[in-house]
Each structure stands twice: as C-alpha cells, then as structure tokens.
Write an enzyme that holds these catalytic residues in place. Structure first.
Site, PDB file in Angstrom:
ATOM      1  N   GLU A  92     -20.743  54.248  -7.512  1.00 53.98           N
ATOM      2  CA  GLU A  92     -20.479  54.257  -6.661  1.00 53.98           C
ATOM      3  C   GLU A  92     -20.037  53.449  -5.495  1.00 53.98           C
ATOM      4  OE1 GLU A  92     -21.748  58.752  -6.320  1.00 53.98           O
ATOM      5  OE2 GLU A  92     -22.537  57.778  -4.609  1.00 53.98           O
ATOM      6  N   CYS A 105     -19.815  48.861   1.052  1.00 58.55           N
ATOM      7  CA  CYS A 105     -21.489  48.222   0.014  1.00 58.55           C
ATOM      8  C   CYS A 105     -21.089  48.718  -1.329  1.00 58.55           C
ATOM      9  CB  CYS A 105     -21.923  49.580   0.455  1.00 58.55           C
ATOM     10  SG  CYS A 105     -23.328  49.847   0.263  1.00 58.55           S
ATOM     11  N   CYS A 112     -31.800  53.341 -10.342  1.00 62.84           N
ATOM     12  CA  CYS A 112     -32.511  52.092  -9.741  1.00 62.84           C
ATOM     13  C   CYS A 112     -34.063  52.097 -10.150  1.00 62.84           C
ATOM     14  CB  CYS A 112     -32.213  52.236  -7.986  1.00 62.84           C
ATOM     15  SG  CYS A 112     -33.588  50.459  -7.399  1.00 62.84           S
ATOM     16  N   CYS A 116     -37.645  54.359  -4.612  1.00 65.37           N
ATOM     17  CA  CYS A 116     -38.415  54.407  -3.689  1.00 65.37           C
ATOM     18  C   CYS A 116     -38.564  56.157  -3.035  1.00 65.37           C
ATOM     19  CB  CYS A 116     -37.210  53.572  -2.332  1.00 65.37           C
ATOM     20  SG  CYS A 116     -37.872  52.096  -2.505  1.00 65.37           S
ATOM     21  N   CYS A 119     -35.054  57.323  -1.455  1.00 69.50           N
ATOM     22  CA  CYS A 119     -33.821  57.040  -1.939  1.00 69.50           C
ATOM     23  C   CYS A 119     -32.939  58.069  -3.318  1.00 69.50           C
ATOM     24  CB  CYS A 119     -33.823  55.378  -2.383  1.00 69.50           C
ATOM     25  SG  CYS A 119     -31.976  55.329  -2.791  1.00 69.50           S
ATOM     26  N   CYS A 335     -26.616  55.215   3.576  1.00 74.86           N
ATOM     27  CA  CYS A 335     -28.002  54.817   3.085  1.00 74.86           C
ATOM     28  C   CYS A 335     -28.686  55.776   2.092  1.00 74.86           C
ATOM     29  CB  CYS A 335     -28.466  54.255   3.743  1.00 74.86           C
ATOM     30  SG  CYS A 335     -27.672  53.264   4.965  1.00 74.86           S
TER      31      CYS A 335
HETATM   32  N1  SAH Z   1     -32.480  48.212  -3.805  1.00 76.94           N
HETATM   33  C1  SAH Z   1     -32.294  47.444  -2.351  1.00 76.94           C
HETATM   34  C2  SAH Z   1     -30.428  47.812  -1.802  1.00 76.94           C
HETATM   35  C3  SAH Z   1     -30.244  49.405  -1.314  1.00 76.94           C
HETATM   36  S1  SAH Z   1     -29.635  49.249   0.232  1.00 76.94           S
HETATM   37  C4  SAH Z   1     -32.956  47.669  -1.292  1.00 76.94           C
HETATM   38  O1  SAH Z   1     -32.922  48.196  -1.473  1.00 76.94           O
HETATM   39  O2  SAH Z   1     -32.725  47.168   0.062  1.00 76.94           O
HETATM   40  C5  SAH Z   1     -30.294  50.946   0.687  1.00 76.94           C
HETATM   41  C6  SAH Z   1     -30.444  50.886   1.980  1.00 76.94           C
HETATM   42  O3  SAH Z   1     -31.058  52.253   2.502  1.00 76.94           O
HETATM   43  C7  SAH Z   1     -32.082  50.897   2.283  1.00 76.94           C
HETATM   44  O4  SAH Z   1     -32.392  49.352   3.684  1.00 76.94           O
HETATM   45  C8  SAH Z   1     -33.194  51.585   2.432  1.00 76.94           C
HETATM   46  O5  SAH Z   1     -33.914  51.105   3.688  1.00 76.94           O
HETATM   47  C9  SAH Z   1     -32.173  53.141   3.081  1.00 76.94           C
HETATM   48  N2  SAH Z   1     -32.352  54.016   2.541  1.00 76.94           N
HETATM   49  C10 SAH Z   1     -32.966  54.150   1.262  1.00 76.94           C
HETATM   50  N3  SAH Z   1     -32.775  55.882   0.800  1.00 76.94           N
HETATM   51  C11 SAH Z   1     -32.090  56.282   2.772  1.00 76.94           C
HETATM   52  C12 SAH Z   1     -31.987  57.430   3.433  1.00 76.94           C
HETATM   53  N4  SAH Z   1     -32.818  58.411   2.802  1.00 76.94           N
HETATM   54  N5  SAH Z   1     -31.902  57.369   4.546  1.00 76.94           N
HETATM   55  C13 SAH Z   1     -32.096  56.356   5.316  1.00 76.94           C
HETATM   56  N6  SAH Z   1     -32.039  54.917   4.722  1.00 76.94           N
HETATM   57  C14 SAH Z   1     -31.818  55.009   3.514  1.00 76.94           C
END
Ligand code: SAH
Length: 351
Positions: A92, A105, A112, A116, A119, A335
């Site tokens: 996506e 984006c 991944c 985390c 996420c 995000c």
């Molecule tokens: N792997 C990289 C790129 C992905 S960026 C990284 O970790 O930076 C994804 C962004 O979305 C990150 O800043 C993460 O903190 C944020 N993110 C992930 N899950 C989220 C959620 N459920 N709500 C808000 N932000 C989230």
C-alpha cells in the site's frame, strides 16, 4: 528468463547496460529519460529509440513493476493505493493532500519483521523486501494518476516495512528518486523513517545520499520502549539517541522524532520531561501522534486534553512539537494501519 529491471539501475549502471546490450551509452540515458521524466508505461512510446531496439526491449525488459489494483478515497482527501507485485504480494501507498501539494507515504517491504505492538503491519509479519524499482514505481504510478504530477512534492518512507532493514534497495531507490535525471525530488522532501536500526542509521548518515531522518521513538525508558518495540532490546534508547546526535545533518535540518501517545503507557508528565532531557541540545522536532486504532490492538489512545498538556511541556522546554493526527483512518490508511489486505478480489478502482 529474468527480465531486465531498468528502473533499479542508476545512471552509470544503465549506460553500462546499454553498452552490454549492444547500444551506445547515450541510449541508456535516453531510456532513463523516458522512464523517469516522461514516465512512459510502454517501450512503444520511446519514440527516439529505433523500433528494433524497442521491440527487443519489450521482450527482454520490464517497465512496470507493480499494478494498481484499487484506490480507496477517504473523507479527508487521503487516498490509499493498493498495488499487486509480480508474485501476488500486495503493498500500500498513501497519498496525503497538504495545502498546496501532496505527500506520498511509500512502503519499503511487504509486511514488517519489527513487530511493534501498536502497528498492524508489524502484527502481520514479514514477507519480503521490495526491490528498488518496486519502491520507485509506487511514486511513478501515483504521479501518473494525478492531474498535475508535479504536485507530488514529498516522499516519506513511512508505509509498510522498516526502510533501514532493506537498506541497499532503499538507498538505491533514493538515488533515482532525487537524481536530476531520475524523478528529481528535492532531497529536502524525502524522509526516511526508522524504528531505530542503529548500525544502518549510522551507515545512512555516512552514505552519499542526503535525506531527512525521522525516528519512531515512542517511549522514554527502555522498559516501555522494549514493551512497545522489540527492536529496542537490541538497540536501546541510549544507543539510538547517541547515533542521532552524531547523525550529520545538512544546514538547519532537524531530526523528527515520532512519538505515539498511548494511554497509561508512555504519556505521563514524567515522560514529557524525560523526552526533553533525552533530546536536549539536539536539532530535533517532535511529532506527537495520537494512537490510531485497529483490530487486535490492546492499547488505548491518550485523551486529547492530555496530549495537549504533553505538548505544552515540550513547548515550554523550547521544543517544536506538532500533533499529527494521521489522516485516512476511515479507509485504514493512517499510521500503523497498513496491512495490504483488501476485501474482495475485483479489479475495480474506486476513486
Ligand atoms: N518502520 C518505520 C516506518 C513506518 S512509519 C518506522 O518505524 O519509523 C510508521 C509510523 O507510524 C511510525 O512512526 C509509527 O510510530 C507510527 N505508527 C505505527 N502504528 C501506529 C498506530 N497504531 N497509531 C499511530 N501511529 C502509529
């Protein structure tokens, strides 16, 4: 036969390829122009290339590395593009309208491996790395779909995947994204976001590509960060912050620290002060991100009044802290909501 992947090459590789293919080096440059400036989707359109060569290339090489299977439009103007790759994987990209331009984006991996806790991509696990051309083609496909392709000005590696876990392909893609004879984006408008793979973060700083750096910090002590982001067990906060302090920043640029606010996990007043201490003296700005919900999430967003209080503490310590309410939540484009899943198998496009 594996087809020749032209968009994955840099300029000198392309010139060398042209020579090996029996052409003059300048043909490599001409084809590059068709691919990146004119963004053609077929060799047939490359009208200054002799027909026999075009026909040979049609057999031997690929132009399109992904196919748009669907776009979903959010009420707030955000658009999510689903792309199918040659092996059936789906990724996506999210197009975000700003006041005067668009930000795209893009994804760097299918799934991944970082897992985390907050996420959705992380919950889905890792399938494979994207190739440089699969990264670049997300941009080209979206640009092709815009009324004015030049309106796409910002590229952020904040889609699916951890860009620094696919270091070589990402750096290679960036070279064609910012190159004057590539897609010609400003290096000020390309941002790599990482969960904190310290060795590759250092390597990126020492490399010959200049981009903006964003770091997903999300906690101020190791216990909490390791709970949220397993990568922290390998590269704890002190190492990450030390690497950020050393990161060579061109004039006046700042590192962006992303900080998702999660109720009763990382949102206390103590966290706000610890964050100030961690980043003190650094050229840093902070993006506070309200947690976006998705299914299977066992975490709760911090209420807005507390987010505002957290922001106040940062501001009174002279940090620029913006609240980034991510867009596109109604189409699961915000995000942390990208899964590459779509509900049915039709090829319809909803715009
Ligand atoms: N792997 C990289 C790129 C992905 S960026 C990284 O970790 O930076 C994804 C962004 O979305 C990150 O800043 C993460 O903190 C944020 N993110 C992930 N899950 C989220 C959620 N459920 N709500 C808000 N932000 C989230």
């Amino acid at each position: 036969m594996v087809k020749i992947d032209l968009k994955g090459m840099d300029r000198s590789e392309m010139e060398q390829w042209a020579i090996n293919y029996g052409l003059d080096a300048y043909r490599g440059r001409q084809i590059r122009q068709w691919l990146f400036s004119k963004m053609v989707s077929s060799f047939r359109n490359m009208t200054n290339i002799p027909k026999v060569i075009r026909e040979a290339l049609e057999q031997d090489a690929v132009i399109n590395n992904l196919w748009k299977i669907r776009t979903l439009a959010s009420n707030d103007g955000t658009k999510k593009y689903l792309f199918r790759l040659w092996d059936g994987c789906v990724i996506e990209s999210v197009l975000i309208p700003e006041r005067r331009h668009f930000t795209l984006c893009i994804s760097s991996q299918v799934g991944c491996a970082m897992a985390c806790r907050f996420c959705l991509t992380g919950k889905q696990g890792f399938t494979r790395n994207l190739t440089p051309s699969e990264i670049i083609d997300q941009i080209i496909e979206v640009k092709r779909s815009l009324a004015n392709p030049a309106d796409l000005k910002n590229i952020v590696f904040m889609g699916m995947g951890e860009p620094l876990a696919n270091y070589d392909a990402v750096v290679k893609a960036i070279k064609n994204i910012v190159g004057a004879d590539g897609l010609n984006f400003s290096t000020r408008k390309v941002t790599v976001s990482t969960c904190g793979l310290v060795p590759n973060l250092i390597k990126l700083g020492l490399s010959d590509v200049t981009v903006n750096l964003a770091v997903s910090l999300n906690a101020t002590d190791n216990k909490t960060r390791s709970f949220l982001m397993p990568v922290n067990k390998k590269y704890p906060i002190e190492e990450l912050i030390a690497a950020c302090r050393e990161f060579p920043l061109p004039n006046r640029r700042m590192i962006t620290f992303e900080y998702i606010l999660i109720k009763d996990v990382n949102d206390s007043v103590g966290d706000a002060y610890r964050l100030c201490r961690l980043l003190s003296g650094m050229r840093a700005k902070i993006n506070l991100i309200p947690l976006n919900p998705h299914l299977n999430l066992d975490l709760v967003p911090t209420p807005m009044n507390e987010i505002l209080h957290f922001q106040d503490i940062l501001a009174s310590n002279n940090f620029t802290a913006m609240i980034r309410k991510s867009k596109g939540a109604d189409i699961m484009a915000a995000c942390g909501q990208l899964s590459g899943e779509y509900l049915d198998s039709t090829n319809e496009t909803f715009t």
